[in-house]
Design an enzyme around this catalytic site. Structure first.
Site, short mmCIF file in Angstrom:
data_model
loop_
_atom_site.label_atom_id
_atom_site.label_comp_id
_atom_site.label_asym_id
_atom_site.label_seq_id
_atom_site.Cartn_x
_atom_site.Cartn_y
_atom_site.Cartn_z
N SER A 46 0.89 -0.67 -0.03
CA SER A 46 0.42 0.10 0.32
C SER A 46 0.70 1.51 -0.11
CB SER A 46 -0.71 0.25 1.39
OG SER A 46 0.20 -0.06 2.52
N ASP A 324 -3.45 8.19 8.38
CA ASP A 324 -4.48 7.01 9.08
C ASP A 324 -3.74 5.83 9.57
OD1 ASP A 324 -2.98 4.93 7.57
OD2 ASP A 324 -4.98 4.54 6.19
N HIS A 327 -0.37 4.96 7.53
CA HIS A 327 0.45 5.29 6.20
C HIS A 327 0.40 6.84 6.41
CE1 HIS A 327 -2.40 1.84 4.63
NE2 HIS A 327 -1.36 1.39 4.24
#
Length: 350
Positions: A46, A324, A327
Site C-alpha cells: 500500500s 491513517d 500511512h
C-alpha cells in the site's frame, strides 16, 4: 524491562551475530512504447499502490481517501500522492499505471512502466487475497513473454520494491511469538532477497528496495501512548530487519557483475529525520493520524449500516504526517521525499 523484552533483545543480538540489510510529464517527443528512456516498475504494497487493490476490499477507494489529490478516492492509501508518485517524479516520469488497468488505458501510457503493488500484501501470503511479491513479479514476467515489454526496455528501467511491514502485522495477528520474531525477520529478508534476484534474472539492471520504516512510530503503535511516543521495541525489530537487508544487498552487489545493481532507499532515516524535526517541513502533528475511527472498531473511511460516517478527519492534512493508522499523508510523503533528495536520491535511482 520485563522478561519478554530481555529475551527479545538477547535473540535479536544473537541473530545479528549469526547472520554477520505527483508524477511529472515526460519530455515532449516520447510517443512510442519502446523508447530508450527509462521506465519504472513498482512491486509491493500500500505504500506504493496507486489503484490495484479492488474497490470491494480497500478503504483506499472510499471517502475521504484522495481528498487532497485527485480530490476523490482513487485507490491510493493516503489523502493524496504516495511514495511511488514521488519516485516517478524524480525520474521525470508520469506515475506508472496500475497493472489492473493495463488493458483499458491508451497504449502510450505503458511507456512509463507499470505498477504491480497491491495493498496489504507482503513477500509471503498475508491475510489479504492480493498477490504476494512473487506473484506480482510473475505477472510482470508474463508481460515480457507477451512482448509488452522487451529486454531492451528492462536494461534501462528501474524496479522499485516496497516491503512496509504487512508480513510482520500478519505474523502478530496470527499469534506469532515474540521469541520467534527474529527468525521470522530473517525469513522475510531471505524471501525479499529471492525476489530481488528474481527481478535481476528477468533483466533489470537497477533494482531499488525500500528499507523498513520505523513501525513503532506508526499511529497503530503509538495509539497506546495517545500518539505521544514511538514504540522502541517495534523499532528495534525494524533495525534488525534493516541490518539484515543491508547485509544481503551488499552481498548481492558483491556477487553481481555490476556492483551497483541493488540499492536500498533508506525510508527509516527519512521517516526518522522528519519525525524528529517536523516543523522544518511545516508538519504540526507528527504521530496522530489525520483520519481515524470514532472508536477502536472503526477505521478511516468506515460507515455504519445507514452509511453514517464513523470516522473523523483533521482540518489540515497538509500539516499532519500520518493520514491513517498506517500511512503517511501526501505532505508526509513529500517531507520524507525531500529528506531523501538531500541524500542524493537521484543518484540512488540512476
Amino acid at each position: 524491562m520485563d522478561s519478554h523484552n530481555q529475551l527479545f533483545i538477547l535473540l535479536c543480538v544473537s541473530l545479528l551475530l549469526l547472520s554477520g540489510q505527483m508524477g511529472l510529464q515526460v519530455e515532449a517527443g516520447r510517443h512510442h512504447l519502446h523508447h530508450p528512456s527509462r521506465e519504472l516498475f513498482i512491486f509491493g504494497d500500500s505504500y506504493v499502490d496507486t489503484g490495484n487493490t479492488p474497490k470491494s476490499q480497500a478503504g483506499s477507494w472510499k471517502q475521504p481517501y484522495g481528498i487532497t489529490f485527485p480530490r476523490k478516492p482513487a485507490g491510493r492509501f493516503s489523502d493524496g500522492r504516495v511514495l511511488s508518485d514521488f519516485i516517478a517524479k524524480t525520474l521525470g516520469l508520469r506515475s506508472p499505471i496500475p497493472y489492473k488497468f493495463r488493458k483499458i488505458v491508451p497504449k502510450h501510457y505503458l511507456k512509463y512502466g507499470m505498477n504491480f503493488a497491491y495493498g496489504g500484501t507482503g513477500v509471503f501470503d498475508t491475510s489479504t487475497s492480493g498477490p504476494n511479491m512473487t506473484a506480482q513479479i510473475d505477472s510482470f514476467n508474463q508481460l515480457i513473454q507477451e512482448n509488452v515489454y522487451t529486454p531492451s526496455d528492462l536494461s534501462k528501467s528501474i524496479a522499485y520494491v516496497s516491503v512496509s511491514g504487512n508480513d510482520y502485522n500478519f505474523y502478530l495477528a496470527t499469534n506469532g511469538s515474540l521469541p520467534g520474531f527474529p527468525s521470522f525477520i530473517a525469513s522475510v529478508v531471505k524471501q525479499t532477497t529471492a525476489d530481488l534476484i528474481h527481478l535481476q534474472s528477468i533483466g533489470f539492471k537497477r533494482i531499488v528496495v525500500g528499507a523498513l520504516q520505523p513501525l513503532g512510530c506508526l499511529p497503530l503503535a503509538t495509539a497506546q501512548t495517545s500518539f505521544q511516543s514511538c514504540n522502541s521495541t517495534f523499532n528495534d525489530l525494524v533495525t534488525l530487519h534493516n541490518n539484515l537487508l543491508n547485509q544481503s544487498v551488499t552481498k548481492l552487489n558483491q556477487e553481481s557483475n555490476d556492483h551497483n545493481t541493488f540499492t536500498i532507499l533508506d525510508l527509516f532515516d527519512g521517516f526518522r529525520t522528519v519525525l524528529n524535526n517536523p516543523s522544518s517541513h511545516n508538519i504540526k502533528e507528527r504521530l496522530k493520524p489525520c483520519c481515524f475511527g470514532v472508536s477502536s472498531e472503526y477505521n478511516c473511511g468506515s460507515v455504519d449500516e445507514n452509511n453514517v460516517k464513523k470516522y473523523l478527519v483533521c482540518e489540515n492534512p497538509e500539516s499532519t504526517f500520518f493520514w491513517d493508522r498506517l500511512h503517511p499523508t501526501q505532505a508526509g510523503w513529500n517531507a520524507v521525499y525531500s529528506e531523501l533528495e538531500k541524500k542524493d536520491l537521484y543518484k540512488l535511482l540512476y
